[in-house]
Design a protein around this motif. Structure first.
Motif, PDB file in Angstrom:
ATOM      1  N   GLN A   1       1.054  -1.143   0.300  1.00 35.71           N
ATOM      2  CA  GLN A   1      -0.097   0.277  -0.206  1.00 35.71           C
ATOM      3  C   GLN A   1       0.971   1.094   0.148  1.00 35.71           C
TER       4      GLN A   1
ATOM      5  N   TYR B   1      -6.584  10.440  -4.760  1.00 36.94           N
ATOM      6  CA  TYR B   1      -7.395   9.622  -4.181  1.00 36.94           C
ATOM      7  C   TYR B   1      -6.957  10.088  -2.615  1.00 36.94           C
TER       8      TYR B   1
ATOM      9  N   THR C   1      -7.870   9.904   3.743  1.00 31.19           N
ATOM     10  CA  THR C   1      -8.446   9.180   4.879  1.00 31.19           C
ATOM     11  C   THR C   1      -7.826   7.827   4.251  1.00 31.19           C
ATOM     12  N   ASN C   2      -7.593   7.285   5.016  1.00 31.49           N
ATOM     13  CA  ASN C   2      -7.557   5.306   5.178  1.00 31.49           C
ATOM     14  C   ASN C   2      -8.548   4.672   4.256  1.00 31.49           C
ATOM     15  N   LYS C   3      -9.132   5.040   3.914  1.00 31.37           N
ATOM     16  CA  LYS C   3     -10.661   4.308   3.131  1.00 31.37           C
ATOM     17  C   LYS C   3     -10.121   4.567   1.983  1.00 31.37           C
ATOM     18  N   LYS C   4      -9.499   5.826   1.424  1.00 33.57           N
ATOM     19  CA  LYS C   4      -9.782   6.514   0.101  1.00 33.57           C
ATOM     20  C   LYS C   4      -8.317   5.605   0.026  1.00 33.57           C
ATOM     21  N   GLU C   5      -7.417   5.624   0.603  1.00 36.15           N
ATOM     22  CA  GLU C   5      -6.246   5.154  -0.246  1.00 36.15           C
ATOM     23  C   GLU C   5      -6.233   3.564  -0.155  1.00 36.15           C
ATOM     24  N   LYS C   6      -6.943   2.980   0.553  1.00 36.08           N
ATOM     25  CA  LYS C   6      -6.614   1.685   0.483  1.00 36.08           C
ATOM     26  C   LYS C   6      -7.434   1.343  -0.780  1.00 36.08           C
ATOM     27  N   GLU C   7      -8.956   1.604  -1.231  1.00 37.14           N
ATOM     28  CA  GLU C   7      -9.489   2.037  -2.244  1.00 37.14           C
ATOM     29  C   GLU C   7      -8.910   2.381  -3.837  1.00 37.14           C
TER      30      GLU C   7
END
Length: 500
Positions: A355, A366, A374-380
């Motif tokens: 990641q 992102y 945000t962690n969510k956007k980065e993970k997506e």
């Protein structure tokens, strides 16, 4: 047949939830060059590194020369008879050739006062290089002054000093030019003829069929089949490797060069030491421009110069809108991506996660409102690259160091493709990559080309250059010596004279 010198029984290896080896049995015999082949992630590097003390198996047992074999480190293994030349960089920057060769054995050169006798150490390192046929390297040279292939020869010399009973060669030939390969081939044949054993790992099917006496195929952590020399058949070996026949084109199926009229990036009169001598090229949008030659011809230096990573003595690199590219920061800001030949040192942070390696290039993509991450956007964002490029991993949190060579390379591609790079400088992008991943990378290059992206393809493999390039430039001694347009009739013989 004699007794095996190395026996590995029921060897399994897990990296978290990822199973790298599943109860593999392997026997290696004296006087044998044993080839290991398989797709990236098949387990071939893992099982050889366990034998060489780089890591421990999760379960299973080994015997070496009829004794239980449990090396605690690569140094321990080398001291006791098994030496390994690793796939990626195995030297340490900031010190000399001699200090790299004798890193764990400096005590032998200490005098009564505890001082290192550098003259004696340098002399012995120079002799070690001469012993493997390398005349231009001396022990007192800084390792950083040597190119990637010469550093590999230093690693080989270091292992050969110990005269190992088993020599493990892991994808080393991909880092070597033809003269370097001939040195390596000569060494391993001498070892075999003297009754030693060699484990030879390569993705080059033609090479491995030529060099090896027997060939073991691994797939998804399982040992599939071992071929004897008289059983070697390219089609059968490929099918064993991937579990299916390759579908679709390997290289491009068209033979008409094509590109847009507009230039994407231009290099004008680039000069850098003896490596670039007034080199000028133009890469157009929607073009795959191949750059070929022998290892020291200057092509790898040209790639770094185009990315702004060198302080040029003369000349400049400019984009289509006139922006001067004189630093990697400016290059990235202008949507230029660079895939280095030495990916573990120059393209990846191995101690970071997948990641982190992918996300670092695409924050603008992102970040919420352009600045909030945000962690969510980065993970997506990262999950999309993992899915699109079929990166074999447990998840984005897995350490990059745990990936196979091909999957590491996919991570590098994901970093640059995810952030929307319009210009890609690819230096030996399929080095250490298996046939199936190579095909997917070639198909990806064609998709990028159709989108209007510009690709500078630097490679030491002529079939790759001929198979993918719209236009091919050949370099020798820092200068461009030939230019060829894509054609069905263009062959190796047409261009090789411009390289040597």
């Amino acid at each position: 047949m004699s007794e095996p010198i190395l026996e590995m029984k029921n060897i399994s290896k897990n990296f978290g939830s990822v199973i790298a080896l599943k109860n593999v049995d392997l026997e290696v015999y004296p006087g044998e060059i044993r080839g290991l082949i398989g797709e990236n992630g098949s387990g071939k590097s893992t099982i050889s590194s366990i034998a060489a003390g780089m890591q421990k198996a999760t379960s299973g047992r080994m015997t070496f020369k009829k004794q239980s074999w449990e090396p605690v480190s690569m140094i321990d293994a080398l001291q006791n008879g098994i030496g390994m030349v690793v796939q990626e960089s195995g030297t340490i920057s900031g010190v000399t050739v001699a200090e790299n060769i004798f890193l764990a054995e400096l005590s032998q050169f200490r005098n009564k006062l505890g001082m290192i006798n550098k003259k004696a150490m340098n002399q012995k390192a120079t002799e070690a290089m001469r012993a493997i046929g390398v005349e231009h390297v001396t022990g007192d040279m800084p390792i950083a002054s040597l190119d990637f292939q010469t550093r590999k020869l230093v690693e080989i010399a270091k292992v050969m000093l110990k005269n190992p009973d088993i020599l493990v060669i892991d994808e080393t030939s991909t880092a070597l030019s033809q003269d370097g390969r001939e040195i390596m081939y000569s060494l391993i044949r001498k070892l075999r003829d003297s009754g030693k054993a060699i484990i030879f790992i390569s993705h080059d099917l033609e090479e491995i069929m030529e060099v090896c006496d027997t060939l073991t195929v691994l797939r998804d952590g399982n040992l599939i089949r071992t071929f004897k020399k008289e059983e070697f058949n390219a089609d059968e070996i490929r099918t064993s490797m991937i579990g299916r026949e390759l579908q679709g084109d390997y290289y491009r199926s068209d033979f008409t060069p094509s590109s847009q009229k507009e230039a994407a990036i231009t290099a004008t009169n680039l000069k850098y030491k003896e490596e670039l001598k007034s080199v000028s090229i133009t890469l157009k949008k929607g073009e795959i421009l191949g750059i070929g030659g022998l290892a020291a011809c200057g092509m790898h230096t040209l790639g770094k110069a185009m990315f702004g990573a060198l302080a040029l003595e003369e000349g400049e690199v400019t984009t289509y809108d006139g922006t001067k590219i004189n630093s990697p920061h400016i290059a990235v800001a202008n949507k230029i991506g660079y895939v280095s030949k030495d990916r573990d040192v120059e393209s990846l942070c191995l101690s970071a996660s997948i990641q982190d390696n992918i996300a670092v290039g695409g924050m603008e993509k992102y970040a919420v409102n352009g600045f909030l991450i945000t962690n969510k956007k980065e993970k997506e964002y990262v999950a999309k690259q993992i899915k699109d490029l079929s990166i074999k991993c447990s998840d984005g949190d897995q350490l990059t160091s745990q990936l196979s060579g091909g999957n590491k390379q996919k991570v590098v591609f994901g970093k640059w493709i995810g952030c929307g790079s319009e210009i890609l400088i690819l230096d030996c992008p399929t080095r250490g990559v298996d046939i199936g991943v190579k095909q997917s990378m070639y198909q990806l290059m064609m998709e990028l080309k159709k989108e209007g992206k510009a690709i500078l393809l630097i490679s030491e493999e002529l079939p790759e250059l001929l198979g993918m390039s719209d236009r091919l430039l050949i370099m020798k001694d820092g200068s461009i010596t030939g230019e060829f347009m894509r054609s069905e009739s263009l062959t190796d013989a047409d261009v090789i004279g411009y390289m040597i």
